[in-house]
Scaffold this active site. Sequence first.
Site, PDB file in Angstrom:
ATOM      1  N   SER A 113      -6.982  -1.196   7.859  1.00 55.87           N
ATOM      2  CA  SER A 113      -5.830  -0.778   8.820  1.00 55.87           C
ATOM      3  C   SER A 113      -5.810  -1.942  10.100  1.00 55.87           C
ATOM      4  O   SER A 113      -5.750  -3.150   9.701  1.00 55.87           O
ATOM      5  CB  SER A 113      -5.792   0.718   9.462  1.00 55.87           C
ATOM      6  N   ASP A 253       0.860   4.379   0.670  1.00 59.57           N
ATOM      7  CA  ASP A 253       0.352   3.775   1.820  1.00 59.57           C
ATOM      8  C   ASP A 253       1.552   3.791   3.029  1.00 59.57           C
ATOM      9  O   ASP A 253       2.580   3.400   2.531  1.00 59.57           O
ATOM     10  CB  ASP A 253      -0.286   2.404   1.583  1.00 59.57           C
ATOM     11  N   HIS A 280      -3.000   5.503   2.919  1.00 62.46           N
ATOM     12  CA  HIS A 280      -3.729   4.775   3.848  1.00 62.46           C
ATOM     13  C   HIS A 280      -5.166   4.777   3.821  1.00 62.46           C
ATOM     14  O   HIS A 280      -5.647   3.739   3.962  1.00 62.46           O
ATOM     15  CB  HIS A 280      -2.913   5.112   5.039  1.00 62.46           C
TER      16      HIS A 280
END
Length: 309
Positions: A113, A253, A280
């Site tokens: 991320s 995601d 995610h």
Amino acid sequence: MLTTMPRSTRTVPFREHQTWVQVTTPETARPDALPLFVLHGGPGMAHNYVANIAALADETGRTVIHYDQLGCGNSTHLPDAPADFWTPELFVDEFHTVRAALGIERYHVLGQSWGGMLGAEIAVRQPDGLESLSICNSPASMQLWLQGAAELREQLPPEMLAAMLRHEADGTVDDPAYIEATLEFYRRHVCRVTPMPKDFADSEAQMIAEPTVYHTMNGPNEFHVIGTLRDWSIIERLPAITAPVLVVAGEFDEATPATWQPYVDHIADVRSHVFPDSSHCTHLEKPEEFRAVIAAFLHEHDLAAAARV
């Protein structure tokens, strides 16, 4: 597995503060397996939710390094630091400070991320010794991220979307209706494991207790980005990356394909992999499959690095 591997912790001085570092070493080291740095997301979510990636130590025979970025977790908290203190450059400098303190000159980087965004910021500067970069569930632009989030929010029940838009406009994002809609988005697109894994809950709890970095750089949640990163983009700088790159994402995601496609389009040596039926936090939803893909990529570039020596 994680409890049997040798593990040590220390702090590294950084800009008059302290960065907490954890080093996991394999029971049996492979001499050609270079160390892996794991960069957590948020910004400000601490290392807990990516802790299981340390299993790559025994699985690949390499040292795996986690650290809590400044402002969160076990590192120094700075709740009174001004907004302009928290920049990507700060965290690039912190990474190299940690790396130098550990005496590591050749290495791999994996970022999840925000950590993938930070990894890209590191790689565009072409540092000596970076043998590969794994960008996991990361956008190349926050505007693309916001567009993707808007598309995903349109798929929520109409009353939830209406509540989100109303409370964002009114500045009442602590309203129970807004929080419930946020949690539904998270269940669909952030982590699809029920109940939420403890590692993720631990990172989230520390962020809620000390939200300075997350709220300053990102905003109140994953899709209402009003912080200092709201205009961040690395797209125009991506051709500067010379290290080999692996881009991974989940089928559901919140980092939608459009958000990470620029990495594939603009980096010379790049490949991508999408994990089905995950979102995610692919590394928590499909941990064995995730680590297998990462391990194969790391091993390939261990061999490439060894061949150049």
